[in-house]
Design a protein around this motif. Structure first.
Motif, PDB file in Angstrom:
ATOM      1  N   ILE A   7      -7.325  68.335  29.590  1.00  0.00           N
ATOM      2  CA  ILE A   7      -6.911  68.520  28.197  1.00  0.00           C
ATOM      3  C   ILE A   7      -7.619  67.536  27.278  1.00  0.00           C
ATOM      4  CG2 ILE A   7      -4.949  68.547  26.608  1.00  0.00           C
ATOM      5  CD1 ILE A   7      -3.165  69.023  29.115  1.00  0.00           C
ATOM      6  N   ASP A   8      -8.253  68.058  26.254  1.00  0.00           N
ATOM      7  CA  ASP A   8      -8.875  67.257  25.202  1.00  0.00           C
ATOM      8  C   ASP A   8      -8.021  67.399  23.942  1.00  0.00           C
ATOM      9  OD1 ASP A   8     -10.541  65.913  23.422  1.00  0.00           O
ATOM     10  OD2 ASP A   8     -11.961  67.576  23.253  1.00  0.00           O
ATOM     11  N   VAL A   9      -7.286  66.361  23.581  1.00  0.00           N
ATOM     12  CA  VAL A   9      -6.431  66.411  22.399  1.00  0.00           C
ATOM     13  C   VAL A   9      -7.307  66.360  21.151  1.00  0.00           C
ATOM     14  CG1 VAL A   9      -4.645  65.209  21.087  1.00  0.00           C
ATOM     15  CG2 VAL A   9      -4.460  65.397  23.580  1.00  0.00           C
ATOM     16  N   LEU A  29       2.889  70.626  23.430  1.00  0.00           N
ATOM     17  CA  LEU A  29       1.443  70.824  23.469  1.00  0.00           C
ATOM     18  C   LEU A  29       1.137  72.262  23.109  1.00  0.00           C
ATOM     19  CD1 LEU A  29      -1.302  69.444  24.206  1.00  0.00           C
ATOM     20  CD2 LEU A  29      -1.081  70.569  26.431  1.00  0.00           C
ATOM     21  N   ARG A  85      -3.501  66.337  32.741  1.00  0.00           N
ATOM     22  CA  ARG A  85      -4.084  65.890  31.470  1.00  0.00           C
ATOM     23  C   ARG A  85      -5.594  65.731  31.549  1.00  0.00           C
ATOM     24  NH1 ARG A  85      -0.899  60.742  30.032  1.00  0.00           N
ATOM     25  NH2 ARG A  85       0.780  61.931  31.011  1.00  0.00           N
ATOM     26  N   ARG A  94     -11.020  71.314  15.451  1.00  0.00           N
ATOM     27  CA  ARG A  94     -11.029  69.851  15.478  1.00  0.00           C
ATOM     28  C   ARG A  94     -11.281  69.279  14.077  1.00  0.00           C
ATOM     29  NH1 ARG A  94     -12.216  66.498  19.829  1.00  0.00           N
ATOM     30  NH2 ARG A  94     -13.146  68.262  20.964  1.00  0.00           N
ATOM     31  N   LEU A 130       1.628  65.412  26.732  1.00  0.00           N
ATOM     32  CA  LEU A 130       0.856  65.479  27.976  1.00  0.00           C
ATOM     33  C   LEU A 130       1.749  65.303  29.194  1.00  0.00           C
ATOM     34  CD1 LEU A 130      -2.324  63.422  26.970  1.00  0.00           C
ATOM     35  CD2 LEU A 130      -2.086  65.909  27.096  1.00  0.00           C
ATOM     36  N   PRO A 155      -1.613  74.374  23.912  1.00  0.00           N
ATOM     37  CA  PRO A 155      -2.795  74.332  24.782  1.00  0.00           C
ATOM     38  C   PRO A 155      -3.726  75.513  24.508  1.00  0.00           C
ATOM     39  CG  PRO A 155      -0.698  74.448  26.016  1.00  0.00           C
ATOM     40  CD  PRO A 155      -0.454  74.900  24.617  1.00  0.00           C
ATOM     41  N   GLY A 173      -4.270  70.719  21.919  1.00  0.00           N
ATOM     42  CA  GLY A 173      -5.202  70.293  22.948  1.00  0.00           C
ATOM     43  C   GLY A 173      -6.048  71.444  23.454  1.00  0.00           C
ATOM     44  N   VAL A 184       1.543  62.201  21.553  1.00  0.00           N
ATOM     45  CA  VAL A 184       0.523  62.746  22.455  1.00  0.00           C
ATOM     46  C   VAL A 184       0.911  62.495  23.900  1.00  0.00           C
ATOM     47  CG1 VAL A 184      -1.871  62.497  23.238  1.00  0.00           C
ATOM     48  CG2 VAL A 184      -1.364  62.613  20.791  1.00  0.00           C
TER      49      VAL A 184
END
Length: 227
Positions: free
Chosen positions: A127-129, A66, A124, A35, A113, A68, A149, A109
């Protein structure tokens, strides 16, 4: 069409493997580290900006995928798909979930998603982008934004059988180790082609990760290792 389509990439000669480059260390493969690196990439330039010359004369279109990253007890794992064999673009290849931007999508984004929900049934809400990589241009005239994400289990998947033949996970540490990055080169009809691959031997089969998917993963490696 201005260059040959690669139908059997596994047969292309390997010119070298990047064993001289360091792997991303475990402390660089945490959610917090990823991040922070994505948030602070600033003017960072990716190693690969695209596949090169296009196969089609159609105008470039927006798209997003994505990347993931699933949180597992043994570390982050990347969720990937194997596309069905009858698709017009990239049939049978290993891909990120994603696709073309639709008019109702407010951002890349949102595209990533929405397409992930449609392709593999991953909601979604799991999922934390955490950021995105620079746009990557494909031979099929898509300007692709890779969205990163973090996926929190438990979750259920419902792959669309029209598009997805299989969903599987690969340890992120494996992909972020350049000792597994192979460079291929061959010539056909006087045209030279080069590409990357990252073959991974899963529990039941080997997955040949190559082309745009491998190039975007290589860019991710460069971002994390440069940090």
């Amino acid at each position: 069409m201005n260059r040959p389509v690669i139908t059997q990439p596994q047969l292309a000669p390997v010119t070298h493997v990047d064993t001289q480059l360091p792997a991303v260390q475990p402390d660089g493969l945490t959610v917090a580290a990823i991040r922070q690196r994505l948030a602070n990439r600033g003017g960072w330039t990716p190693e690969f900006t695209g596949d090169g010359a296009r196969f089609t004369d159609r105008s470039p279109a927006g798209a997003a995928v994505l990347m993931p990253l699933v949180q597992r007890p043994d570390g982050l794992r990347l969720l990937l798909t194997r596309r069905t064999d009858h698709l017009r673009d990239h049939a049978g290849q290993i891909s990120f979930p994603g696709g073309r931007t639709e008019p109702e999508d407010a951002s890349p984004v949102e595209t990533a998603l929405r397409e992930t929900e449609e392709e593999v049934g991953l909601s979604r809400r799991h999922i934390d982008v955490v950021g995105a990589l620079p746009i990557y241009a494909t031979v099929t005239a898509f300007q692709v934004t890779p969205v990163v994400g973090v996926v929190t289990p438990p979750f259920t998947l419902a792959p669309d059988p029209a598009e997805v033949a299989e969903v599987f996970e690969v340890p992120l540490a494996f992909l972020m180790n350049p000792a597994h990055h192979r460079h291929h080169q061959f010539s056909f009809g006087g045209v030279e082609r080069r590409f990357l691959s990252m073959p991974w031997a899963g529990p039941e089969r080997e997955y040949f990760i190559w082309g745009a998917t491998a190039a975007m993963l290589r860019n991710f490696y460069r971002l994390l290792s440069d940090g």
